[in-house]
Enzyme design. Structure first.
Site, PDB file in Angstrom:
ATOM      1  N   GLU A   1       0.827  -1.210   0.000  1.00 36.12           N
ATOM      2  CA  GLU A   1       0.000   0.000   0.000  1.00 36.12           C
ATOM      3  C   GLU A   1       0.855   1.250   0.000  1.00 36.12           C
ATOM      4  O   GLU A   1       1.090   1.862   1.053  1.00 36.12           O
ATOM      5  CB  GLU A   1      -0.954   0.003   1.209  1.00 36.12           C
TER       6      GLU A   1
ATOM      7  N   GLU B   1      -6.218  -7.319  -1.342  1.00 34.40           N
ATOM      8  CA  GLU B   1      -6.589  -7.238   0.077  1.00 34.40           C
ATOM      9  C   GLU B   1      -7.901  -6.484   0.205  1.00 34.40           C
ATOM     10  O   GLU B   1      -8.079  -5.445  -0.434  1.00 34.40           O
ATOM     11  CB  GLU B   1      -5.485  -6.501   0.870  1.00 34.40           C
TER      12      GLU B   1
HETATM   13  C1  IDC Z   1      -3.643  -3.984  10.153  1.00 34.26           C
HETATM   14  C2  IDC Z   1      -3.893  -5.163  11.054  1.00 34.26           C
HETATM   15  C3  IDC Z   1      -3.659  -4.765  12.488  1.00 34.26           C
HETATM   16  C4  IDC Z   1      -2.265  -4.175  12.601  1.00 34.26           C
HETATM   17  C5  IDC Z   1      -2.112  -3.020  11.624  1.00 34.26           C
HETATM   18  C6  IDC Z   1      -0.733  -2.395  11.648  1.00 34.26           C
HETATM   19  O1  IDC Z   1      -5.200  -5.632  10.847  1.00 34.26           O
HETATM   20  O2  IDC Z   1      -3.791  -5.875  13.363  1.00 34.26           O
HETATM   21  O3  IDC Z   1      -2.081  -3.690  13.925  1.00 34.26           O
HETATM   22  O4  IDC Z   1      -2.349  -3.486  10.320  1.00 34.26           O
HETATM   23  O5  IDC Z   1       0.191  -3.207  11.066  1.00 34.26           O
HETATM   24  C7  IDC Z   1      -4.384  -2.241   5.475  1.00 34.26           C
HETATM   25  C8  IDC Z   1      -3.050  -2.857   5.567  1.00 34.26           C
HETATM   26  C9  IDC Z   1      -3.012  -3.882   6.667  1.00 34.26           C
HETATM   27  C10 IDC Z   1      -3.854  -3.460   7.849  1.00 34.26           C
HETATM   28  C11 IDC Z   1      -5.300  -3.401   7.391  1.00 34.26           C
HETATM   29  C12 IDC Z   1      -6.282  -3.076   8.527  1.00 34.26           C
HETATM   30  O6  IDC Z   1      -2.627  -3.436   4.333  1.00 34.26           O
HETATM   31  O7  IDC Z   1      -1.660  -4.057   7.043  1.00 34.26           O
HETATM   32  O8  IDC Z   1      -3.730  -4.451   8.845  1.00 34.26           O
HETATM   33  N1  IDC Z   1      -5.392  -2.430   6.325  1.00 34.26           N
HETATM   34  O9  IDC Z   1      -5.990  -1.840   9.093  1.00 34.26           O
HETATM   35  N2  IDC Z   1      -4.774  -1.384   4.561  1.00 34.26           N
HETATM   36  C13 IDC Z   1      -6.027  -0.981   4.845  1.00 34.26           C
HETATM   37  C14 IDC Z   1      -6.441  -1.646   5.991  1.00 34.26           C
END
Ligand code: IDC
Length: 491
Positions: free
Chosen positions: A317, A409
């Protein structure tokens, strides 16, 4: 029903002189049928560059079933060192190397193969090692009795019978999954127009799940959970999410590379596509990790070059950077992959957390007008259904008319990864992706304590993944969509 069994058919064994001799010996010994038979063939392939190399080894058991094995071999150049191995535990003493089985590949039925490998360093030349022996029995490509006659393992290591088989030998190809697995049906994928096409050049949609961060949830990815993903969820795809920061890859490059490689092998054994996600998030500029990306993708693409089920997602991302920066990153990383694996599909993240720019006020036009200069490329789109609604859907649909899109994702909840499932928005997203044949991976196949996780907290410690007993609302909802029958054209 998908078949999970790997092919155990034995390839044609081109008998070497030593193998023919061994067979003759066996026929001459009346007691041979009462003896345990041992035997093996080894394929050793190398990709090398100045100072380093990657070796892939396929060990085929031609004897009776074994449970637990050690492969021994000798480098012929004492400057060669195993620096990082996978799918086996390596030890080296001088030129002699041993690779011992792991729990998941210890059992080898007659005719079954195990694939292992390692990265190495070298100083002068890099000829193939010699003296391959499985549990002390030299791999000649033919079965032989373990007792009687001169012990094969006492042969001088340089003898011709001990040389590895050339990689072009017909007996050398690792067994491929057969039956109705997604990979068995669809084979090597390619981008055709704006679609992902299978080996029949027909558009398909892959549906699957993303791991959570491997640094936190490694206990969720094991035989039981991956069997459930393949045979209960009927998924097509496992996204292997390797964070780069947040205690991820940057803290232990070889360890995380191994973890990814092992999960690719596990996906392959089950006939699933493996999507390798270089999970950059913060900082949002992919250039921050450019050198790491080159090192990582050189290693994983060399390791999996001969597979037909690996897809590369080179940056998760990007955020706070221009599309031209992302494009420049992609055009530097893609050639590293292509050098090893020329035909693999590569997916490039888009601006503003892979929203095609929408979350930073942009839109898909910047990509449509300035595509990555490489073939067989797709673009990532991510959404979280409770946060991202109709305007995001219409931009994805508009983009998908011009760009090959892959939803690598998405969540059914908010972009924080938590909150309640938005059933109506999620349904609209699923319907859109189905209609446009856009492939997807849901965040996450884990028991994280957050709404996006498919399993309830504690599930991975308990080890019961199949069925619905341990699913969250999101897990249940997503599993139902993934389980709907695939429609893969076969002609
Ligand atoms: C989130 C995880 C969470 C973690 C956070 C930080 O769900 O447990 O603490 O990352 O690393 C994304 C990202 C993905 C995120 C997810 C939800 O690719 O890493 O995971 N998210 O926030 N993009 C949009 C949402």
């Amino acid at each position: 029903m998908r078949l999970l069994s790997r092919a155990t058919r034995r390839g044609l064994v081109a008998a070497t002189a030593a193998g023919a001799l061994a067979l003759g010996l066996a026929a001459a010994l009346p007691a041979v049928n009462a003896m345990a038979a041992a035997g093996c063939s080894v394929t050793y392939t190398v990709n090398q560059w100045q100072g380093g190399f990657t070796a892939n080894i396929t060990i085929k058991n031609l004897g009776d079933a074994i449970n637990g094995w050690t492969l021994g071999f000798n480098f012929t150049d004492s400057g060669q060192k195993v620096t990082q191995g996978w799918s086996a535990t390596y030890a080296q003493s001088g030129a002699a190397v041993t690779a011992a089985s792991m729990s998941y590949n210890a059992a080898l039925a007659t005719g079954a193969s195990a694939s292992i490998g390692f990265n190495g360093s070298w100083t002068t030349a890099n000829p193939n090692p010699v003296g391959f022996a499985l549990n002390g029995v030299t791999c000649t490509g033919s079965p032989m009795p373990t007792t009687g006659g001169p012990s094969p393992s006492t042969r001088p290591s340089g003898s011709p019978s001990a040389s590895p088989r050339p990689s072009s030998s017909p007996s050398a190809s690792p067994s491929q999954p057969t039956g109705q697995t997604p990979v068995a049906i669809n084979g090597q994928l390619r981008v055709c127009g704006v679609n992902l096409c299978n080996q029949y050049n027909r558009p398909i949609q892959l549906r699957g799940m993303s791991t959570h961060g491997l640094q936190w949830f490694a206990n969720c990815y094991n035989d039981a959970s991956l069997n459930a993903l393949a045979s209960d969820w009927l998924a097509d795809l496992l996204r292997i999410s390797m964070y780069v920061q947040e205690q991820g890859y940057e803290t232990n490059p070889s360890g995380f590379t191994n973890q990814v490689n092992n999960l690719v092998e596990e996906a392959t054994e089950r006939g699933l596509y493996a999507l390798i996600d270089f999970h950059t998030l913060t900082p949002g500029d992919p250039m921050y990790n450019l050198e790491r990306a080159k090192t990582f993708f050189a290693a994983v693409s060399a390791r999996h070059a001969s597979k037909n089920n690996v897809i590369y997602e080179i940056t998760n991302e990007p955020n706070g950077v221009s599309w031209s920066t992302i494009k420049s990153y992609a055009e530097q990383v893609i050639p590293v992959i292509r050098a090893n694996d020329p035909d693999a599909v590569v997916i490039v993240g888009t601006r503003a957390w892979s929203s095609l720019g929408v979350s930073e006020g942009g839109n898909a036009t910047e990509v449509i007008n300035n595509k990555v200069n490489a073939a067989n490329v797709m673009y990532a789109f991510h959404f979280y259904a409770a946060s991202h609604q109709a305007n995001y859907r219409s931009e994805l649909e508009r983009a998908a008319a011009s760009l090959p899109m892959f939803v690598t994702e998405f969540g059914t909840v908010t972009y924080t990864g938590g909150g309640a499932v938005d059933q109506s928005s999620s349904t609209a997203w699923f319907d859109l992706m189905d209609r446009l044949k856009i492939s997807y991976a849901n965040w996450t196949y884990s028991d994280a304590n957050e709404g996006s996780a498919a399993f309830r907290p504690g599930t991975c410690a308990g080890g019961n993944y199949a069925g619905t007993a341990n699913l969250t609302e999101s897990g249940n909802f997503v599993r139902n969509r993934i389980r709907t029958a695939d429609n893969f054209p076969t002609s």
